[in-house]
Design a protein around this motif. Structure first.
Motif, PDB file in Angstrom:
ATOM      1  N   TRP A 194       4.025   9.047  -4.168  1.00 28.76           N
ATOM      2  CA  TRP A 194       3.780  10.490  -4.135  1.00 28.76           C
ATOM      3  C   TRP A 194       4.989  11.243  -3.587  1.00 28.76           C
ATOM      4  O   TRP A 194       5.390  12.277  -4.116  1.00 28.76           O
ATOM      5  CB  TRP A 194       2.550  10.769  -3.267  1.00 28.76           C
ATOM      6  CG  TRP A 194       2.224  12.211  -3.168  1.00 28.76           C
ATOM      7  CD1 TRP A 194       1.554  12.956  -4.078  1.00 28.76           C
ATOM      8  CD2 TRP A 194       2.580  13.104  -2.110  1.00 28.76           C
ATOM      9  NE1 TRP A 194       1.464  14.266  -3.656  1.00 28.76           N
ATOM     10  CE2 TRP A 194       2.081  14.373  -2.439  1.00 28.76           C
ATOM     11  CE3 TRP A 194       3.284  12.941  -0.897  1.00 28.76           C
ATOM     12  CZ2 TRP A 194       2.263  15.492  -1.620  1.00 28.76           C
ATOM     13  CZ3 TRP A 194       3.460  14.048  -0.077  1.00 28.76           C
ATOM     14  CH2 TRP A 194       2.951  15.303  -0.431  1.00 28.76           C
ATOM     15  N   ASP A 232       2.668   1.889  -3.372  1.00 27.87           N
ATOM     16  CA  ASP A 232       1.866   2.366  -4.502  1.00 27.87           C
ATOM     17  C   ASP A 232       1.242   3.731  -4.274  1.00 27.87           C
ATOM     18  O   ASP A 232       0.815   4.375  -5.222  1.00 27.87           O
ATOM     19  CB  ASP A 232       0.744   1.356  -4.804  1.00 27.87           C
ATOM     20  CG  ASP A 232       1.327   0.012  -5.191  1.00 27.87           C
ATOM     21  OD1 ASP A 232       2.501  -0.002  -5.610  1.00 27.87           O
ATOM     22  OD2 ASP A 232       0.628  -1.013  -5.052  1.00 27.87           O
ATOM     23  N   THR A 233       1.138   4.167  -3.010  1.00 28.35           N
ATOM     24  CA  THR A 233       0.448   5.439  -2.772  1.00 28.35           C
ATOM     25  C   THR A 233       1.377   6.494  -2.177  1.00 28.35           C
ATOM     26  O   THR A 233       1.930   7.320  -2.903  1.00 28.35           O
ATOM     27  CB  THR A 233      -0.750   5.229  -1.814  1.00 28.35           C
ATOM     28  OG1 THR A 233      -0.268   4.639  -0.610  1.00 28.35           O
ATOM     29  CG2 THR A 233      -1.797   4.347  -2.431  1.00 28.35           C
ATOM     30  N   VAL A 234       1.588   6.421  -0.864  1.00 27.86           N
ATOM     31  CA  VAL A 234       2.355   7.454  -0.167  1.00 27.86           C
ATOM     32  C   VAL A 234       3.769   7.567  -0.724  1.00 27.86           C
ATOM     33  O   VAL A 234       4.248   8.657  -1.050  1.00 27.86           O
ATOM     34  CB  VAL A 234       2.399   7.156   1.350  1.00 27.86           C
ATOM     35  CG1 VAL A 234       3.156   8.248   2.079  1.00 27.86           C
ATOM     36  CG2 VAL A 234       0.994   7.014   1.892  1.00 27.86           C
ATOM     37  N   PHE A 292       0.834  -1.199   0.000  1.00 31.53           N
ATOM     38  CA  PHE A 292       0.000   0.000   0.000  1.00 31.53           C
ATOM     39  C   PHE A 292       0.872   1.253   0.000  1.00 31.53           C
ATOM     40  O   PHE A 292       0.674   2.164  -0.814  1.00 31.53           O
ATOM     41  CB  PHE A 292      -0.935  -0.005   1.215  1.00 31.53           C
ATOM     42  CG  PHE A 292      -1.673   1.287   1.392  1.00 31.53           C
ATOM     43  CD1 PHE A 292      -2.787   1.587   0.610  1.00 31.53           C
ATOM     44  CD2 PHE A 292      -1.246   2.223   2.334  1.00 31.53           C
ATOM     45  CE1 PHE A 292      -3.457   2.783   0.761  1.00 31.53           C
ATOM     46  CE2 PHE A 292      -1.918   3.427   2.489  1.00 31.53           C
ATOM     47  CZ  PHE A 292      -3.023   3.710   1.703  1.00 31.53           C
TER      48      PHE A 292
END
Lengths: 317, 295
Positions: free
Chosen positions: A150, A145-147, A142
């Motif tokens: 970014w 792929d996200t935090v 998770f």
């Protein structure tokens, strides 16, 4: 009505009461045992690591090569990894923990506060290895792929956020640690905040403060040494936590710079390596870094106590 | 002329409020015809009932508290006098399950009206508590300034002056002027209580509520607090709850006697000039209480 016979009633006893003697010696023995345990552990760590210290000296702390093949051991990457992961955990858990504690003690109605506090304390009951599994299979992908994606895209020019992220690594370990120390910070802080006398709140309300101002300007300052204590206890747990960290930190052997680097903490390094260590210098060096961890934790506690007592004395302004 | 919160010429402590709006804008204005009638009455309670959950602590109190005088509330323990006092700045409503019925007007404005903000009200109605409660993490200076640092508005430029003026007003300046940076809790009990009074004065209230302000102090410190109250009289409307009848007779202009009914709710037995209440009360119950026959 009888008259008092002083000689008979006051001087009859020649030996101390038995229950007193038993109780006193009992408390002494158990009290001493606790201190003796710490002493024995420290002594064993020192004695078993002497050959490593005599062979490498300060190099054990300052060198970066840990190579069982050449039998050269320097633990700097693991020391840095320990501090790095703990710092991330503290950075995340302190504001969240303190704000949660303020919410629970100052704002939440009782029917919300009690079940919520209970749930947060349940978080501490989850076995470390279970949190680790969740970290590997859920949290790491998770984050990657996200935090992490970014962060790399926006702050990637900083060395601390240089990508790419593989999910497992220091950042994931820091987040896992933050989750694990959150119950400690929240429950102790909430306890301390709730014990602030109501007269302090009323004094601030009486001056025309909002609820938020009462919490921030009267309650939190009054409780600050206890809140700092809560954070330090959390940090102590973060430094020594092993299982979950071992599972998500990857297995990096270099000094970590970016939060996405794979690394090892002292605790995870010992856990991963101890089984395959063949005795001799490698085992002794592992014991030596265990000693370093113990000393770090002790120093931290001493520093925390000094800080707390200094904060208790003087006014802020 | 319809503005009910007038700047008072006789008040030496004039401070800048952190709120940017003028004082008059904080409470809705009142009809002009009411203004004349209530000129000297600061606080009016009308059929006031105060509850904690289902327990009624104060029953049907109707009373007028005159402006710029000292009004003492006496009565036996548990007769609701503190609860009544705490309804005057809406501190009562913060207690678990607390609610009220009836009307409470300050300068003719119902302070429980929806358009009145309790935070603004408490700047108008300051409070001094039973035990001195300075903020222990703040200095003496910081304690006095604490109310002015609320609200997020601009800090008054003359903060130093205000602090000095309020400490002088509270008869504490000479004792603390050389160590304003020391913790507020380093002072003696009596000094701490005067510090709390200075802190309350700093936000420029018009009414000051005192909940047994001297009950935890020794006789000399008590005397100083009483002297201070007499000095503040004329500039502030002071309402004091006290167990000490001598104190009530020494400092107050008006005395209200509360007692506890059979339903354990406190009620107002009678109210009048202090000299009248203590020498020639209307009610037998008052007579019995002040002559020490009960309570």
């Amino acid at each position: 009505m009888t008259t008092l016979a002083p000689t008979g009633r006051l001087r009859g006893r020649t030996t101390p009461r038995r229950a007193d003697v038993v109780f006193r010696s009992g408390t002494r023995v158990f009290g001493g045992a606790v201190i003796a345990t710490l002493g024995v552990v420290a002594a064993v760590l020192v004695v078993s690591s002497v050959p490593a210290w005599t062979r490498f000296g300060v190099d054990l702390i300052t060198q970066t090569t840990w190579d069982p093949v050449r039998d050269v051991y320097g633990a700097l990457p693991f020391i840095v990894g320990t501090l790095y992961a703990s710092a991330i955990a503290l950075l995340l858990a302190t504001p969240i923990g303190i704000l949660t504690a303020i919410f629970l003690s100052e704002f939440a109605p009782r029917r919300v506060a009690i079940p919520l506090s209970f749930t947060i304390e349940l978080l501490a009951a989850i076995p470390s290895v279970v949190i680790g599994l969740w970290g590997v299979f859920v949290l790491s992908p998770f984050l990657r792929d996200t935090v992490d994606a970014w962060l790399v895209a926006t702050l990637g020019w900083l060395p601390f956020f240089r990508g790419p992220s593989y999910g497992v690594g220091l950042g994931a370990a820091g987040v896992i640690l933050a989750i694990m120390i959150l119950p400690t910070i929240v429950s102790i802080s909430r306890e301390v905040l709730s014990s602030v006398p109501n007269s302090q709140r009323e004094a601030m309300f009486g001056l025309g403060a909002t609820r938020w101002e009462v919490a921030i300007k009267a309650v939190l300052p009054y409780a600050r040494s206890g809140v700092i204590g809560a954070v330090i206890l959390g940090l102590g747990r973060a430094l020594g936590e092993t299982m979950a960290v071992t599972m998500v930190i990857g297995n990096g052997q270099d000094i970590p710079v970016s939060v996405f680097d794979q690394a090892q903490t002292i605790a995870s390094k010992i856990a991963v390596t101890f089984n395959e260590a063949s005795g001799g210098l490698q085992t002794q060096s592992l014991v030596a870094i265990g000693l370093i961890l113990l000393v770090m934790t002790l120093l931290l506690n001493v520093a925390a106590r000094l800080l707390v007592s200094r904060v208790q004395q003087g006014p802020a302004q | 002329m319809a503005i009910e919160i007038r700047p008072r010429e006789d008040q030496p402590v004039v401070t800048t409020r952190p709120t940017t709006e003028p004082a008059s804008a904080r409470v809705p204005t009142r009809a002009p015809e009411q203004a004349a009638a209530a000129r000297t009455t600061k606080i009016e309670a009308r059929d006031l009932n105060l509850y904690y959950g289902s327990f009624r602590a104060v029953r049907d109190v109707t009373m007028d508290i005159p402006a710029n005088e000292i009004t003492a509330i006496i009565g036996p323990s548990g007769c609701g006098k503190s609860t009544f006092l705490r309804s005057l700045n809406r501190l009562h409503e913060l207690a678990h399950g607390a609610r009220m019925e009836g009307r409470l007007l300050i300068d003719g404005v119902d302070i429980y009206e929806r358009s009145v903000d309790a935070v603004d009200l408490r700047r108008l109605v300051g409070m001094v508590f039973q035990r001195p409660n300075p903020f222990p993490t703040m200095s003496i200076y910081g304690n006095v300034a604490s109310g002015l640092r609320l609200g997020g508005g601009p800090k008054p430029a003359d903060l130093d002056e205000i602090v000095e003026r309020c400490l002088t007003r509270a008869a504490l300046w000479d004792e603390v002027k050389d160590h304003l940076g020391a913790p507020g809790t380093s002072l003696s009990g009596g000094q701490q209580q005067r510090l709390c009074i200075a802190r309350a004065l700093a936000v420029d209230p018009e009414v000051i509520l005192m909940d047994e302000p001297a009950s935890s102090l020794d006789p000399i410190a008590t005397l100083r607090i009483e002297e201070l109250m007499l000095e503040l009289r004329g500039s502030y409307t002071i309402v004091i709850v006290t167990h000490n009848m001598q104190q009530a007779s020494r400092v107050s202009d008006q005395t209200a006697f509360f007692s506890m009914g059979e339903d354990r709710a406190g009620y107002l037995v009678e109210m009048g000039q202090t000299t009248t209440i203590f020498t020639n009360p209307r009610e037998q119950l008052t007579e019995d209480y002040i002559s020490g026959r009960f309570g």
